[in-house]
Scaffold this active site. Structure first.
Site, mmCIF file in Angstrom:
data_model
loop_
_atom_site.group_PDB
_atom_site.id
_atom_site.type_symbol
_atom_site.label_atom_id
_atom_site.label_comp_id
_atom_site.label_asym_id
_atom_site.label_seq_id
_atom_site.Cartn_x
_atom_site.Cartn_y
_atom_site.Cartn_z
ATOM 1 N N HIS A 52 -12.984 -1.310 0.482
ATOM 2 C CA HIS A 52 -12.489 -2.676 0.333
ATOM 3 C C HIS A 52 -13.293 -3.429 -0.731
ATOM 4 O O HIS A 52 -12.715 -4.148 -1.555
ATOM 5 C CB HIS A 52 -12.566 -3.427 1.668
ATOM 6 C CG HIS A 52 -11.525 -3.006 2.647
ATOM 7 N ND1 HIS A 52 -10.618 -3.877 3.198
ATOM 8 C CD2 HIS A 52 -11.232 -1.790 3.180
ATOM 9 C CE1 HIS A 52 -9.816 -3.224 4.024
ATOM 10 N NE2 HIS A 52 -10.174 -1.957 4.029
ATOM 11 N N ASP A 84 -9.826 -10.955 2.656
ATOM 12 C CA ASP A 84 -9.353 -9.639 3.077
ATOM 13 C C ASP A 84 -8.583 -9.757 4.394
ATOM 14 O O ASP A 84 -8.263 -10.847 4.848
ATOM 15 C CB ASP A 84 -10.564 -8.698 3.189
ATOM 16 C CG ASP A 84 -10.218 -7.236 2.994
ATOM 17 O OD1 ASP A 84 -9.053 -6.844 3.170
ATOM 18 O OD2 ASP A 84 -11.134 -6.461 2.670
#
Length: 447
Positions: free
Chosen positions: A19, A120
């Site tokens: 990520h 996110d």
């Protein structure tokens, strides 16, 4: 030193390299278009790799790392405030601990006073702290389409039967969704698109329309949110030196014929059991292909003792890290045996390398099936107990390396690679940068 004409953006990824790295690549692309000043927020254990990226790309004047603090947890000392080498049984504990970072993140916002947050998937609360926020979706559109249908609108006819998963394949995703619904999204019945609806004006998505166009269109329709695809976010700096720099790995690959070698890597965050390693080793012993197998150091200790002697010079095993983008860009690589993490799949197809899929959990099964349907992937057939067996692994590898079917697979992968590269050159990143700049302008108080 921040440019006085810049807008300030805080990027807030989940605590995983898979990520963090796309957020950094997105930051790098945005900085090519606009004069932003970007802060990357993460825990101390991740800051070294973030700062290494900043230095390697000479971005010290435009990107800064900011430390995020989690509340103390008896099972999670600071070196486990990341998914890298995190024991599987602590995965949900890290998610719970991550939710405690809200107060630390709020203090960071108060100190930096950013114009925009890019957030996110596992912190929906980041969009409700008084600063405009845009969601960066790091899972593909096929996965989002599947989760919407399976968990929200299962009564409707699913337009993508190629993505259907059996009960065993869905099990780990069901467990994750149940946990996230209760512990992250407060049992919000609209949790599948909660981040989308909280996002200001648009959602950024790590994918390419040339790969997932019909799924992107579907997700836009059912979510009611405009999506801008920002591409595969592949590291071009690594690609540029793929053949130029020497290393034992690259030297060994250069001695192998073109399209003769499979690359096997399950990443640092997918820890294989001793039994799984034994079956992969058996498959590599049985197949005819050359291979390069990258294993995290702890996992390498679980290799059968006779394995390397049995395969001889046909294979190379590396314990630890390896330059994946450089490897995938090498002419000797014929296929990538992967656990089907989304970033790895994007890298493989971007380099025109077909995938031999061994999906392990969560969305990986959906993404593998999407690429199988696209004609650039073959999936290893699982045994009766649901696991992967050496004989089936060998069959899939040799099928992706030798013969007419393998050449057709590589041809389709090359065609998709060309489309991805063309799309990147004329893609939506320009539009994304302009839109983010406009959001920042609208948020700036009038003097």
């Amino acid at each position: 030193m921040m440019n006085s004409g810049s807008f300030k953006i805080i990027m807030f990824p989940w605590l995983a390299h898979g990520h963090i790295f796309p957020f950094l690549q997105l930051a790098k692309k945005l900085l090519m278009k606009k004069s932003f000043h970007i802060y990357i927020c993460s825990t101390a254990i991740n800051l070294t790799s973030i700062n290494d990226f900043i230095a390697a790309n000479s971005l010290q004047s435009s990107i800064e790392a900011v430390e995020l603090h989690l509340h103390p947890h008896p099972d999670l000392p600071p070196h486990l405030h990341t998914t890298r080498n995190l024991p599987t049984h602590l995965n949900f504990s890290l998610h719970r601990a991550f939710q405690t970072s809200k107060s630390s993140f709020s203090h960071i916002l108060a100190a930096l006073r950013p114009d925009l947050i890019i957030f996110d998937v596992f912190q929906p609360w980041a969009a409700a702290l008084g600063v405009p926020a845009v969601h960066f979706a790091l899972l593909g559109a096929a996965t989002r389409a599947f989760t919407y249908h399976h968990y929200v609108d299962g009564a409707a006819a699913f337009p993508f039967p190629e993505l259907r998963c059996d009960e065993g394949e869905r099990r780990s995703l069901d467990e994750l969704v149940e946990f996230l619904s209760a512990n992250v999204f407060d049992s919000n019945p609209d949790f599948v698109f909660a981040n989308y609806k909280a996002s200001a004006e648009v959602v950024l998505m790590k994918t390419c329309r040339s790969v997932e166009g019909k799924y992107v269109d579907y997700v836009e329709f059912v979510s009611g949110k405009r999506i801008l695809t920002v591409g595969a976010l592949v590291d071009h700096a690594a690609e540029a030196v793929a053949e130029a720099e020497s290393s034992p790995i690259m030297e060994w690959l250069s001695r192998n014929p073109r399209n003769s070698t499979v690359y096997i890597c399950f990443g640092s965050e997918c820890l294989l059991s001793e039994g799984e390693i034994a079956e992969i080793a058996k498959g590599l012993s049985l197949c005819k292909s050359r291979f390069l197998w990258i294993l995290p150091s702890p996992s390498a200790e679980l290799l059968p003792p006779e394995f390397e002697a049995k395969v001889g010079e046909r294979g190379m095993v590396v314990a630890g890290w390896a330059p994946q983008a450089r490897i995938l860009g090498h002419s000797s690589i014929a296929a990538f045996v992967s656990h089907c993490g989304w970033s790895s799949l994007n890298e493989s197809v971007f380099h025109g390398v077909p995938v031999v899929a061994m999906p392990m959990k969560y969305n990986m099964f959906v993404d593998a099936k999407m690429l199988v349907a696209a004609g650039v992937c073959v999936e290893v057939r699982r045994g009766g107990g649901g696991g992967y067996e050496g004989a089936a692994i060998a069959v899939a590898i040799d099928g992706a390396v030798f013969g007419r079917a393998a050449e057709e697979l590589r041809c389709r992968a090359r065609e998709m690679s060309e489309k991805m590269r063309e799309e990147e050159g004329a893609g939506e990143i320009d539009e994304a940068a302009e839109l983010l700049w406009r959001i920042c302008c609208n948020n700036k108080p009038t003097p």
